[in-house]
Scaffold this active site. Structure first.
Site, PDB file in Angstrom:
ATOM      1  N   HIS A 239     -43.099 -15.949  -8.317  1.00 34.67           N
ATOM      2  CA  HIS A 239     -42.690 -14.620  -7.892  1.00 34.67           C
ATOM      3  C   HIS A 239     -41.321 -14.103  -8.171  1.00 34.67           C
ATOM      4  O   HIS A 239     -40.321 -14.798  -8.829  1.00 34.67           O
ATOM      5  CB  HIS A 239     -42.703 -14.837  -6.297  1.00 34.67           C
ATOM      6  CG  HIS A 239     -41.834 -15.843  -5.750  1.00 34.67           C
ATOM      7  ND1 HIS A 239     -40.505 -15.532  -5.398  1.00 34.67           N
ATOM      8  CD2 HIS A 239     -41.798 -17.119  -5.150  1.00 34.67           C
ATOM      9  CE1 HIS A 239     -39.736 -16.377  -4.767  1.00 34.67           C
ATOM     10  NE2 HIS A 239     -40.698 -17.403  -4.910  1.00 34.67           N
TER      11      HIS A 239
ATOM     12  N   CYS B 103     -41.585 -23.042  -4.531  1.00 38.92           N
ATOM     13  CA  CYS B 103     -42.146 -21.910  -5.441  1.00 38.92           C
ATOM     14  C   CYS B 103     -41.429 -21.697  -6.897  1.00 38.92           C
ATOM     15  O   CYS B 103     -40.198 -22.257  -6.905  1.00 38.92           O
ATOM     16  CB  CYS B 103     -42.503 -20.531  -4.703  1.00 38.92           C
ATOM     17  SG  CYS B 103     -43.737 -20.751  -3.540  1.00 38.92           S
TER      18      CYS B 103
END
Length: 555
Positions: free
Chosen positions: A456, A475
């Site tokens: 992301h 992440c």
């Protein structure tokens, strides 16, 4: 029993026809093979059913593989030669020495004569050598069970991660069977060597470093303080020689190669720093000096460790492929194994390590919500709510009664958050709405997995300027997510980069399913050969090298 004997005899004839080819099948040879098969069958009765020897000879109808009556079989010659020619093996190690010893014993047996019992004993020893070698070459030396136990134990300290394994698709028994039925064991051994992730290039570097080791390694570099361009110091000469040994230093016409830290040597230092994931400022401080003085033996161990990791990575056939190497803090986008894009990443902190696994990028989300995982809600958000009921409002985080489309918003001050701090179940959804405060930025790339890990965007752009970038909760944050979006658009007719840019100016969440899905491998390599053929080393940020070396088998 008679039927079994007939099957054995039939197989012996077929085996002899294949292995001896045009050589006539003399009665003595047939008699030898039949007698040898009986001895092998009887000798293995006490072996466990799942032992390698019993499985091997049962599969091959108890026919001797290596020891023929008058000479070694072609398969035995192939095995002995293949091991001798494997320059990745330690020539002083047990496996290499065992190979030489067994070959010598076999030669003596045929020159001086030996009994059938002696030949079968040696037959079994050669089979065990073959088993050991195929384990070394194709499965490696990492004790994965012990390692998995170690990372499971990290949960005691509130660290949760995982390393998903892809067992090598190598069958040593089938390889021998193929060789027996007209093939070549040499070819079987060659074609089973991994090819992905530039494995063979890393093997060549291992051979080069073994040669450096045999020649005495490299000198220790001793410097007083920080070394900068133009400084004169006695240790400069050892620095130059250290870098010359590994090929980082190449002589320049205008260099006197004395004790002055000149431009030529500084260039070599920058090359070394880049190959080792250091700040490429050309200054030799304590950090660079520490890496310079790692011994050749340490580097060989690191290369061996990473060769074995590659063996357990998936073998990709897709023409598109994304690789995220955690210690490199980089994403690599490949097309037909060629690098077409690389992007800096931020990965999980040692306390929140990014798991090692593989999946497929299927969906891109523009203007995403960030649905906070339970772990972050309990560890970080609830403590803030206990201090300030309006803490989530400041972060743009909505709290809803559940995950359904009709879930209602909740006013944080009406909830007794203390009872959910350590609860197994938190019945609320915490979601950060799209916008400038969103921790996911403006883009999210999804590859479904049980870890809730994805790639992301991020508003925290300053972290990408750092050399070491382990700051996330697990992440993968991307420095240039829009550039990655553009690359995906090249291969997906339903994804318009220009249209996406317009959507990204607003706050409307938009989800796009990819037609051309791309496999992604999150890997952990602290030594590898890059796309330009340069050997790279990186720090062991999660201490996985350290853990795996505790039970690393030496050959």
């Amino acid at each position: 029993m008679k039927l079994r004997k007939k099957i054995i005899q039939l197989y012996i004839v077929l085996f002899s026809l294949v292995c001896i080819s045009v050589t006539p099948i003399f009665a003595s040879q047939l008699e030898y093979q039949e007698e040898a098969s009986e001895v092998i069958m009887n000798s293995l009765q006490t072996q466990p059913k799942r032992s390698f020897l019993r499985r091997l000879y049962t599969q091959l109808f108890f026919v001797p593989i290596w020891m023929h009556e008058k000479k070694l079989s072609p398969a035995a010659e192939d095995l002995f030669d293949f091991i001798k020619e494997d320059n990745t093996l330690n020539p002083l190690g047990k496996l290499y020495k065992s190979n030489l010893a067994l070959e010598s014993t076999a030669a003596n047996f045929y020159a001086e004569g030996s009994s059938l019992t002696q030949k079968i004993e040696l037959e079994f020893k050669i089979s065990q050598l073959y088993y050991a070698y195929t384990n070394y070459a194709y499965f490696g030396s990492i004790n994965w069970g012990a390692f998995q136990a170690r990372i499971s134990n990290l949960m005691v300290n509130d660290v949760s991660t995982e390393w998903v394994l892809h067992r090598p698709k190598v069958n040593p028994i089938l390889m021998l069977e193929n060789a027996a039925l007209g093939g070549s064991l040499n070819e079987e051994l060659k074609k089973s060597v991994p090819t992905q992730f530039r494995y063979k290039a890393l093997q060549k570097e291992l051979i080069r470093y073994r040669e450096i080791e045999a020649n005495g390694g490299w000198p220790k570099v001793e410097l007083q303080g920080v070394l900068k361009k133009g400084d004169e110091e006695f240790g400069v000469e050892s620095l130059r020689e250290r870098l010359r040994v590994t090929g980082d230093y190449v002589s320049c016409e205008n260099s006197f190669e004395d004790s002055i830290y000149d431009k030529c040597l500084q260039k070599a230092v920058k090359i070394f720093q880049k190959r080792n994931g250091l700040n490429t400022d050309g200054t030799v401080g304590s950090g660079t000096l520490k890496v310079l003085n790692k011994t050749v033996e340490e580097r060989i161990t690191t290369i061996l460790l990473n060769l074995d990791r590659i063996k357990w990575l998936p073998n990709r056939s897709s023409h598109l492929h994304i690789v995220i190497n955690i210690p490199a803090f980089m994403l690599y986008f490949e097309e037909n194994t060629k690098l077409i894009q690389q992007i800096r990443t931020v990965v999980g902190k040692p306390k929140n390590p990014t798991p090692i696994f593989s999946n497929t990028v299927k969906t891109i989300v523009l203007n995403p919500y960030w649905n906070l995982p339970k772990s972050i809600v309990q560890k970080e958000m609830i403590p803030k709510l206990l201090k300030n009921p309006n803490a989530m409002v400041k972060k743009g985080i909505e709290i809803r009664t559940g995950w359904g489309a009709n879930a209602k918003k909740v006013k944080a001050s009406t909830i007794d958050w203390a009872k959910y701090r350590y609860s197994n179940h938190v019945p609320f959804r915490f979601a950060q709405i799209p916008g400038p405060k969103n921790a996911l930025g403006k883009l999210k790339f999804l590859f479904p997995n049980k870890y809730a890990v994805y790639m992301h965007d991020t508003p925290a752009k300053s972290l990408f300027s750092r050399t070491k970038r382990a700051f996330s909760h697990g992440c993968i944050r991307l420095q240039k997510p829009r550039e990655l979006l553009k690359t995906f658009a090249k291969f997906n007719s339903n994804l318009s980069y220009d249209k996406s840019q317009k959507i990204l100016k607003g706050k409307e969440r938009t989800q796009i399913s990819l037609k051309e899905r791309v496999p992604v491998d999150i890997i952990y390599l602290t030594a590898w050969v890059d796309y330009d053929g340069k050997l790279q080393f990186r720090d062991d940020i999660y201490k996985y090298d350290e853990m795996q070396l505790k039970s690393f088998r030496k050959w």
